[in-house]
Design an enzyme around this catalytic site. Structure first.
Site, PDB file in Angstrom:
ATOM      1  N   CYS A 164      39.859  39.554  50.140  1.00 24.80           N
ATOM      2  CA  CYS A 164      39.793  38.795  48.898  1.00 24.80           C
ATOM      3  C   CYS A 164      38.403  38.184  48.837  1.00 24.80           C
ATOM      4  O   CYS A 164      38.037  37.394  49.706  1.00 24.80           O
ATOM      5  CB  CYS A 164      40.875  37.711  48.928  1.00 24.80           C
ATOM      6  SG  CYS A 164      40.808  36.584  47.534  1.00 24.80           S
ATOM      7  N   GLU A 203      33.878  31.478  50.495  1.00 27.11           N
ATOM      8  CA  GLU A 203      34.911  31.939  51.412  1.00 27.11           C
ATOM      9  C   GLU A 203      35.418  33.322  51.028  1.00 27.11           C
ATOM     10  O   GLU A 203      35.396  33.702  49.861  1.00 27.11           O
ATOM     11  CB  GLU A 203      36.078  30.950  51.392  1.00 27.11           C
ATOM     12  CG  GLU A 203      35.746  29.682  52.149  1.00 27.11           C
ATOM     13  CD  GLU A 203      36.794  28.598  51.967  1.00 27.11           C
ATOM     14  OE1 GLU A 203      37.449  28.252  52.953  1.00 27.11           O
ATOM     15  OE2 GLU A 203      36.951  28.095  50.846  1.00 27.11           O
ATOM     16  N   SER A 231      45.308  36.081  34.806  1.00 28.23           N
ATOM     17  CA  SER A 231      45.911  34.814  35.223  1.00 28.23           C
ATOM     18  C   SER A 231      46.445  34.133  33.973  1.00 28.23           C
ATOM     19  O   SER A 231      45.727  33.426  33.273  1.00 28.23           O
ATOM     20  CB  SER A 231      44.863  33.935  35.904  1.00 28.23           C
ATOM     21  OG  SER A 231      44.419  34.560  37.076  1.00 28.23           O
ATOM     22  N   CYS A 248      33.094  27.367  40.423  1.00 30.97           N
ATOM     23  CA  CYS A 248      33.683  27.993  39.239  1.00 30.97           C
ATOM     24  C   CYS A 248      33.599  27.006  38.083  1.00 30.97           C
ATOM     25  O   CYS A 248      33.718  25.804  38.279  1.00 30.97           O
ATOM     26  CB  CYS A 248      35.152  28.329  39.519  1.00 30.97           C
ATOM     27  SG  CYS A 248      35.929  29.299  38.200  1.00 30.97           S
ATOM     28  N   CYS A 300      40.507  25.238  36.034  1.00 29.80           N
ATOM     29  CA  CYS A 300      41.982  25.276  36.015  1.00 29.80           C
ATOM     30  C   CYS A 300      42.546  24.104  36.830  1.00 29.80           C
ATOM     31  O   CYS A 300      42.069  23.803  37.927  1.00 29.80           O
ATOM     32  CB  CYS A 300      42.487  26.597  36.577  1.00 29.80           C
ATOM     33  SG  CYS A 300      41.911  28.024  35.635  1.00 29.80           S
ATOM     34  N   GLY A 354      35.550  31.612  42.029  1.00 35.50           N
ATOM     35  CA  GLY A 354      34.759  32.057  40.886  1.00 35.50           C
ATOM     36  C   GLY A 354      35.535  32.900  39.904  1.00 35.50           C
ATOM     37  O   GLY A 354      36.636  33.371  40.185  1.00 35.50           O
ATOM     38  N   CYS A 389      43.713  24.690  40.613  1.00 40.19           N
ATOM     39  CA  CYS A 389      42.874  25.503  41.499  1.00 40.19           C
ATOM     40  C   CYS A 389      41.792  24.674  42.190  1.00 40.19           C
ATOM     41  O   CYS A 389      41.043  23.954  41.543  1.00 40.19           O
ATOM     42  CB  CYS A 389      42.223  26.638  40.696  1.00 40.19           C
ATOM     43  SG  CYS A 389      41.228  27.741  41.708  1.00 40.19           S
ATOM     44  N   CYS A 444      46.239  31.588  47.772  1.00 40.72           N
ATOM     45  CA  CYS A 444      45.674  31.534  46.425  1.00 40.72           C
ATOM     46  C   CYS A 444      45.284  30.134  46.004  1.00 40.72           C
ATOM     47  O   CYS A 444      46.081  29.213  46.097  1.00 40.72           O
ATOM     48  CB  CYS A 444      46.687  32.018  45.408  1.00 40.72           C
ATOM     49  SG  CYS A 444      47.127  33.700  45.631  1.00 40.72           S
TER      50      CYS A 444
HETATM   51  N1  SAH Z   1      38.979  33.271  38.296  1.00 41.13           N
HETATM   52  C1  SAH Z   1      39.876  34.347  38.539  1.00 41.13           C
HETATM   53  C2  SAH Z   1      40.065  34.705  39.992  1.00 41.13           C
HETATM   54  C3  SAH Z   1      40.240  33.608  41.014  1.00 41.13           C
HETATM   55  S1  SAH Z   1      41.790  32.874  41.331  1.00 41.13           S
HETATM   56  C4  SAH Z   1      41.198  34.075  37.877  1.00 41.13           C
HETATM   57  O1  SAH Z   1      41.359  33.017  37.282  1.00 41.13           O
HETATM   58  O2  SAH Z   1      42.071  34.943  37.900  1.00 41.13           O
HETATM   59  C5  SAH Z   1      42.954  34.068  41.888  1.00 41.13           C
HETATM   60  C6  SAH Z   1      44.360  33.728  41.463  1.00 41.13           C
HETATM   61  O3  SAH Z   1      44.889  32.579  42.152  1.00 41.13           O
HETATM   62  C7  SAH Z   1      44.442  33.387  39.978  1.00 41.13           C
HETATM   63  O4  SAH Z   1      45.568  33.957  39.410  1.00 41.13           O
HETATM   64  C8  SAH Z   1      44.581  31.876  40.036  1.00 41.13           C
HETATM   65  O5  SAH Z   1      45.093  31.384  38.846  1.00 41.13           O
HETATM   66  C9  SAH Z   1      45.494  31.710  41.232  1.00 41.13           C
HETATM   67  N2  SAH Z   1      45.560  30.338  41.748  1.00 41.13           N
HETATM   68  C10 SAH Z   1      44.613  29.395  41.701  1.00 41.13           C
HETATM   69  N3  SAH Z   1      45.050  28.248  42.257  1.00 41.13           N
HETATM   70  C11 SAH Z   1      46.306  28.473  42.681  1.00 41.13           C
HETATM   71  C12 SAH Z   1      47.285  27.687  43.360  1.00 41.13           C
HETATM   72  N4  SAH Z   1      47.052  26.429  43.708  1.00 41.13           N
HETATM   73  N5  SAH Z   1      48.479  28.260  43.646  1.00 41.13           N
HETATM   74  C13 SAH Z   1      48.719  29.546  43.309  1.00 41.13           C
HETATM   75  N6  SAH Z   1      47.834  30.334  42.679  1.00 41.13           N
HETATM   76  C14 SAH Z   1      46.642  29.809  42.351  1.00 41.13           C
END
Ligand code: SAH
Length: 340
Positions: free
Chosen positions: A105, A92, A214, A112, A116, A159, A119, A331
């Protein structure tokens, strides 16, 4: 003969390949321009002649994703695309409109492996890296479909970009190339969960892009509960790499911090976060947590207090605006969908 991916080639590589094929160098520029306009076959390259079109077609292929699904937000015009790649995988990307321009974006991997807890991208596991052309296509085909000129790119889709280092660097070289779509390096953000060796390696390129970390927790105990990557790289190691990055490039780091109810939103954590940001000269970007199916984590109810406390301590902080909420484009809500 196995054909290779022509859109992942930089202009000087194209030139060398053409010379080897007995063609004049200047053809490289023409071909690169066509590719950066998003043509999907060599026969559309009308100024290079039929015989070269055929020769290229024998040696190379041009990636072109299909739109599997397109959702447009009624709230703010944000568009979420689900692309079907040539092997059937799906990723996406999201187009957002701001006063200062339009941002895409992009995803850097199919799935990935960072896992986390908050996520959605982690839920389907990791399938493969995207090629640089497949990352670039998300920009090219978003522009083409939406008729919007993209001015900013954030690598914050599905990713971990630094886990696909070489292709991501090449994507950045392609997308910033003056003969292509020519996005300014300062208009690119790369977001990482924090891989110290890769942050060091990126620093060596001395690019003027914005590195976003992050962080999501200021201490190992909390961060370990949210981000498995912290087992391998403790918080301090990541922060040290960020300090080196800042010293090398002179570019301020941006710290991303999704506020989670009862997990990382205490006063004590705000104070620790402020200390970290001040010592790194970093900017803090607070993200209201977005709910993800199957996760018990909820958005914090202390956003206001948390922000005030950070400000009181002298930290530089903004709260991320939530765009595309009605289409789950926010996000962390992007995930791999089975291709149709
Ligand atoms: N892998 C990279 C980029 C992808 S995520 C990273 O970890 O930074 C982009 C951002 O969205 C990251 O800061 C991630 O932690 C955040 N993110 C992921 N899930 C989220 C959620 N449910 N609510 C808010 N931010 C989130």
């Amino acid at each position: 003969m196995n054909r290779s991916d022509i859109k992942s080639m930089l202009p000087d590589e194209l030139e060398a390949a053409l010379v080897e094929m007995g063609e004049p160098r200047f053809r490289a520029g023409q071909i690169f321009t066509w590719l950066m306009r998003g043509v999907t076959d060599f026969s559309s390259m009308t100024n290079i002649g039929k015989s070269l079109q055929k020769k290229l077609d024998e040696r190379y292929y041009i990636t072109s994703p299909e739109i599997l699904r397109k959702q447009v937000s009624e709230e703010d015009g944000t568009i979420k695309y689900l692309w079907k790649l040539m092997d059937g995988s799906a990723v996406e990307s999201v187009l957002m409109h701001y006063k200062h321009g339009s941002t895409v974006c992009v995803s850097s991997q199919v799935g990935c492996r960072m896992g986390c807890a908050f996520c959605a991208s982690a839920q389907g596991g990791w399938v493969r890296n995207l090629s640089s052309s497949e990352i670039l296509d998300q920009v090219l085909f978003t522009e083409k479909d939406s008729g919007t000129r993209v001015s900013n790119i954030v690598m914050m889709g599905i990713g971990e970009p630094l886990d696909n280092f070489d292709n991501v660097i090449r994507f950045i070289e392609l997308v910033t190339h003056p003969d292509g779509i020519n996005i300014g390096m300062r208009h690119i953000s790369l977001s990482t969960c924090g891989l110290p060796e890769k942050i060091d390696k990126l620093g060596d390129y001395n690019l003027q892009l914005t590195l976003s970390l992050s962080l999501h927790a200021p201490d190992d105990e909390t961060r370990l509960g949210l981000m498995p990557v912290n087992r391998r790289y403790p918080t301090q190691e990541v922060l040290d790499a960020c300090t080196r990055y800042y010293e090398k490039t002179g570019r301020r780091i941006s710290i991303e911090y999704a506020l989670i109810d009862g997990v990382n939103d205490s006063n004590e954590q705000a104070e620790m976060l402020a200390r970290i940001a001040l010592s790194l000269c970093a900017h803090i970007n607070l993200i209201p947590l977005n709910n993800v199916d199957g996760s018990p984590l909820r958005p914090s109810r202390r956003l206001k207090q948390f922000v005030s406390l950070l400000k009181e301590k002298g930290a530089n902080v903004t709260v991320r605006r939530r765009l595309g909420g009605d289409i789950e484009a926010a996000c962390g809500q992007l995930r791999k969908k089975a291709s149709g």
